[in-house]
Design a protein around this motif. Structure first.
Motif: not given
Length: 324
Positions: A79-82, A269-272, A28-30, A101-105
């Protein structure tokens, strides 16, 4: 890899440049190669243990960044490399590579540069959340922006104009006000030389402003609240002045106005979904040339202490960018 590290809480001068092991992304991380990270005033507080987020040392400052995906963990789908991305991680971005995390990006369009993207998430994200989600700002309304030459203040000037509002920029010097004028402010108030309440009332023909955007706190808060109009909205963004003001609630009653807290870090966090919509709007406005972060200066990792000292000493106008 190299990183700016807070090994013990204290002023910017305590920070060190260290060689640290590059992390591997968990499920789940990037892992993102950081092209640009941005510093904010709250970074000067985090490293002293005086902010609402209090990581234990050692840690790196820097909450927002832009760069290129280097590796992804199991289960990452977006997401993927590049891939070019921008993101927000509370702290830890002032280093050559950061885990998110994926949601951070958020995916970064080709037409938006890394410096602009790195300086977009916190200040512009906070401001659009404040105006759109909290104040329900409408075209034609009047907004007073306190601290209008700082990073978040300039963002407020630009976004309010993009939303069709009339903007009154308020700051403590002619130089700062001219910077706000250059970003679209319609009227200027030097609250070091003019009475803030009186001048805001004069500029609105005695009616008062519809929305106050206050990232400063301190001595000018009550005066600005007194200058709001009927059913005005007062946005509490932060307390850069250092003092948390106490408001006479009879003013809120008599004006029928709302005092609205703006805690963007919790809202995302509450309202992504709302956060993603806001970031898409901001990137679209950059693509259209309607907004663009004002870059105060670009610094290397080795110059991070100097950059944070300028922030702490209130010498920054706009965004501070670190390029690892």
């Amino acid at each position: 890899m190299k990183a700016v590290v807070c090994e013990r809480l204290g002023p910017p001068e305590n920070l060190v440049i260290a060689d640290v092991e590059e992390p591997a992304p968990a499920p789940g991380e990037v892992l993102v190669q950081v092209g640009a990270a941005a510093l904010n005033f709250f970074d000067t507080l985090i490293i002293e243990g005086k902010y609402q987020f209090r990581p234990e040392p050692p840690f790196s400052p820097g909450a927002e960044f832009a760069g290129t995906v280097k590796a992804v963990g199991e289960g990452v789908e977006l997401f993927e490399p590049g891939d070019r991305v921008m993101g927000y991680v509370k702290w830890g971005a002032v280093r050559e590579a950061v885990i998110a995390t994926e949601d951070d990006l958020v995916a970064l369009p080709d037409e938006v540069g890394e410096d602009d993207a790195a300086g977009l998430t916190v200040t512009y994200g906070t401001t659009l959340h404040a105006f759109r989600d909290r104040a329900n700002l409408q075209a034609g309304e009047t907004v007073a922006v306190l601290g209008a030459s700082g990073g978040v203040g300039l963002a407020a000037v630009e976004i309010a104009k993009a939303m069709g509002a009339r903007v009154i920029a308020c700051a403590s010097s002619a130089e700062k006000l001219e910077l706000a004028r250059g970003r679209g402010a319609d009227d200027l108030v030097n609250y070091a030389e003019e009475d803030l309440k009186t001048r805001l009332k004069d500029l609105t023909d005695g009616c008062g402003v519809d929305v106050v955007y206050d990232p400063v706190g301190g001595a000018y808060t009550e005066a600005a609240l007194r200058a709001t109009g009927w059913r005005g909205r007062y946005l509490v963004i932060g307390f850069a002045a250092g003092d948390i003001p106490k408001l006479p609630l009879n003013l809120v009653l008599l004006k029928g106005c709302d005092v609205l807290g703006v805690f963007w870090g919790e809202a995302i966090v509450r309202e992504p979904d709302e956060h993603r919509d806001n970031m898409a709007q901001l990137l679209a406005w950059i693509g259209e040339g309607r907004i663009r972060p004002h870059i105060h200066g670009v610094f290397s990792l080795d110059e991070t202490t100097s950059a944070l000292r300028q922030l702490a000493d209130r010498k920054v106008q706009g965004k501070v960018i670190i390029r690892p």
